[in-house]
Design an enzyme around this catalytic site. Structure first.
Site, short mmCIF file in Angstrom:
data_model
loop_
_atom_site.label_atom_id
_atom_site.label_comp_id
_atom_site.label_asym_id
_atom_site.label_seq_id
_atom_site.Cartn_x
_atom_site.Cartn_y
_atom_site.Cartn_z
N ASP A 1 0.85 -1.08 0.03
CA ASP A 1 0.10 0.09 -0.12
C ASP A 1 0.96 1.17 0.05
O ASP A 1 1.83 1.38 1.00
CB ASP A 1 -0.97 0.05 1.03
CG ASP A 1 -1.78 1.39 1.29
OD1 ASP A 1 -3.01 1.11 0.84
OD2 ASP A 1 -1.29 2.32 1.89
N HIS B 1 -7.77 9.61 -1.12
CA HIS B 1 -6.90 9.44 0.20
C HIS B 1 -7.70 10.25 1.25
O HIS B 1 -7.73 9.58 2.69
CB HIS B 1 -5.55 10.30 -0.10
CG HIS B 1 -4.55 9.84 0.94
ND1 HIS B 1 -3.23 9.60 0.42
CD2 HIS B 1 -4.62 9.19 2.41
CE1 HIS B 1 -2.48 9.27 1.58
NE2 HIS B 1 -3.37 8.93 2.63
N LYS C 1 -3.10 5.97 -3.86
CA LYS C 1 -3.97 6.85 -3.35
C LYS C 1 -3.99 8.06 -4.18
O LYS C 1 -2.77 8.67 -4.49
CB LYS C 1 -3.92 7.11 -1.83
CG LYS C 1 -4.18 5.78 -1.23
CD LYS C 1 -3.88 5.89 0.19
CE LYS C 1 -3.62 4.73 0.89
NZ LYS C 1 -2.25 4.65 1.01
N TYR D 1 2.93 9.99 -0.47
CA TYR D 1 4.07 9.29 0.17
C TYR D 1 5.40 9.68 -0.52
O TYR D 1 6.59 9.48 0.18
CB TYR D 1 3.94 7.85 0.37
CG TYR D 1 2.72 7.37 1.45
CD1 TYR D 1 2.03 8.49 1.98
CD2 TYR D 1 2.53 6.21 1.18
CE1 TYR D 1 0.99 7.99 2.60
CE2 TYR D 1 1.20 5.78 2.12
CZ TYR D 1 0.43 6.67 2.62
OH TYR D 1 -0.49 6.07 3.16
#
Length: 274
Positions: free
Chosen positions: A46, A109, A76, A51
């Site tokens: 994931d 998200h 996401k 990120y």
């Protein structure tokens, strides 16, 4: 190698019940971490655009030699990319960084209610599903009001809602709505960043089973039927987190952990983050 059970989503797609999250893992360290988890038996990874490590994930997947159909990849859509056209562009960028031709699960998200664009984004994701570029569509951090508003006029019911969930924040109302709507619950921060691991009930259960407190909490999630994505960059901890299929918690132990609910939120509240 551990065989991880799967949860069947509302469109028939199967997701491994235990996967690996890469939140806060620097891109330069992500390839090594994902390589280690794949070697340990994990098959679900994931990540998210925000990120900054989709490229590192993609490099590890490419180097693994594992068949694509054996892997389950989630990413996401970030808040700033919400909106119909922006969602399609953001998805293309994520896919390029991952080096894939499709993802298994694509999530909005956060609802970002102040932007009020998540319904437009959902329409775009429905198109990506229809085009075969996303196998399952879902959301993350959606509260009951967000879910109900999203579903008004939607063609697809989200397959997953990924939420902060752990013994200190059990979100019973939201999980009940998921069950009613056929949405799988997926837990991020499943160990509350360690904040629940010293609770007396959990340490006592761990002692009885000869397991770590983290393993007890992950087992609790699994017995609830939750999909769970613990994170670690430590190889020993990575192996420990997947070693949770050789014991079970009793009804009394599940009840003792249920009593630990105390609105302990480690991340932002979904109503406030835009």
């Amino acid at each position: 190698m551990t065989s991880v059970p799967t949860v069947t989503l509302n469109n028939g797609v199967e997701i491994p019940q235990l996967g690996f999250g890469v939140f806060q893992v620097p891109d330069a360290e992500t390839t090594a971490a994902v390589t280690a988890v794949l070697q340990a038996g994990y098959r679900s990874v994931d990540t998210a655009a925000i990120y900054g490590n989709e490229s590192g994930v993609g490099a590890a997947l490419a180097a693994s030699g594992l068949p694509r159909e054996d892997l389950f990849v989630t990413t996401k859509l970030w808040n700033a990319d919400q909106g119909y056209d922006a969602t399609l562009r953001a998805f293309d960028d994520s896919l390029a960084r991952l080096g894939l031709d499709h993802v298994d699960l694509y999530l909005i998200h956060w609802p970002a209610p102040g932007r009020d664009l998540y319904r437009e984004s959902w329409k775009a994701i429905e198109r990506l599903v229809a085009d075969g570029r996303v196998r399952a569509a879902g959301v993350s951090n959606f509260q009951p009001a967000h879910l109900r508003r999203l579903l008004d006029g939607a063609s697809l019911v989200p397959a997953v809602n990924q939420i902060e969930l752990h013994p200190g924040l059990q979100q019973a109302e939201l999980r009940a709505l998921h069950a009613e709507l056929g949405i799988a619950t997926e837990a991020w921060s499943p160990l509350a960043q360690g904040a629940v691991l010293g609770d007396d009930a959990i340490t006592a259960i761990a002692g009885r089973h000869g397991k770590s407190p983290a393993q007890v909490v992950l087992r609790w999630h699994l017995q609830l039927g939750t999909v769970v994505i613990p994170k670690s960059v430590t190889p020993a901890r990575i192996r420990e987190n997947i070693d949770v299929f050789d014991f079970s918690l009793s009804e009394e132990e599940m009840t003792a952990i249920a009593a630990l609910d105390r609105d302990l939120r480690t991340g932002p509240h979904p109503d406030t983050l835009d």
